[in-house]
Enzyme design. Sequence first.
Site: not given
Lengths: 140, 393
Positions: B297, B347
């Site tokens: 992440y 994102y």
Amino acid sequence: MQDEPLHPDYPLPDLDDPIMRPFWEGAREGKLMLQRERATGAVHWPPKPLYWKGGGRLEWFAASGRGEVYSYVVGREPFLPAFRHLLPLIMVLVQLDEGPRLVGYMVGCTQAEMAFGMRVRVVFKRLTDRVTLPVWEPDR
Amino acid sequence: MGTALERDLFRRIQDRVAIVGIGHLPFAKDIGRPIADTAVEAIQLALADAGLAAEDVDGMCMLEMEATHEVSIARRLGVEGLRWWDKISYGGGASCATVMHAAAAIAAGLATTVVCHRARNRGARSARPWSQERVLVKDDKALHTPWGLIRPVDVIGMWAHRHMHDYGTKREHFGNVAIAARRHANRNPQAMMRDRPLDMQTYLDAKVVGFPLHLYDCCLETDGALACVVTSVERARDLPHKPALVHAVAQASGPNPVHLANYNNTPHMETTSVFCARLLWERSELKQKDMGCAQIYDAFTPLVVMGLEDYGFCKRGEGGPFTEGGRLELGGALPVLTSGGGLSEAYVHGFNLILEAVRQIRGTSTNQVPGCKATLVTGASGVATSALVLRGE
């Protein structure tokens, strides 16, 4: 510290939160309040509700208001309008002498003067009649 | 966890459930439609990819932040009836947890085919959650927002800066992450940064956003809608694609958790990923060395450096040097963010990392790791988080 006009969108803390109320009431009186176990003196953060079962083993106390810089960041634009007059804003994570790490921001200090482990002490910044914010300055 | 009984119980899920379909709309700065609408279309794409129809769906799982209603999405899709649904908190911490909850529901017989999705619109500056923070802050947010610690770049910057201090981690190490992600994005036609190269000098010269983090340390801002389809391995074998088996999955808050400014969890302020990783690898029969690549992440580059340590690819403090010598790029020892990730593809709270992991197992990534048999996907560090190991059959 002196009042400044408060931006209408300033994110003020909810003073009616029963868990945090002693912290904010203490700040208004110029005290940095923390919570500990009565029996062992162990200090924890964030505070826990005293009304829980077993909450009687906890108590609030006035901390020394001293600690050291554990980490820091320096905010620049784009930033929230309520804080623009403070930019560049040195947000700090203070490792208190009592143990916990508290979020705050620095006053009376430039980015060039900042250092990990630097000693800091609390000062109180009045935002409104009800809200006073504990902030930090170098403990020279 | 850790006992033989607990490991045995986890085998009810391990390799018994699979991701069989993936789909997403083109990533955009302004998608021009509400997420309750784009979600439907992303799920339709994932179902088509799986060779399934809306009538096959009986479960739905999504992220809780900027919520939409399961029932309206199900109605627009043409789902006959939902038997199970779930919403999961903590933004990017929830990405892999959607697959975990779906797998648990399927293994328990509560649903047969679950669609997991993430749709969000935050390409516009005014759409960013932190810019809408105002007046009377409650609960955990009152521990940091009254001091201006609100922007994610600053919240994460506290960990990043301390890491630099403790271990001598350099900006160049963070830059290696940004450049690896960008190079992968340059070969991914779906990536927002597909035609925008990045070199170290440009990275280093970029403007400060929140010292010590600069522009290219930060992820993109994207309008996106993505979905995947999860079903039992028995059903998966009748479907067109090679199934991506859910081998191990975990969700963890860590001790003394706080919603965002999670700075009092342990004496050395570890991120939540440490606790998630411990649980994940206890459940997983595959280990770090078995991962062909990793989708770690990446809302901010330091999360990848720390994530490499947290998930045990190197020791604490060695995450910086681990990025050197092209190790994170395709052809290196551990390619990360092979679609470009949040830094350079899109994102979307890490949901694109799950889709890329499925492509790696299928062998269809535009940055395919040859013979990739298994891959790790992780959720956001700092917040209560989740992680996933996928494998091929």
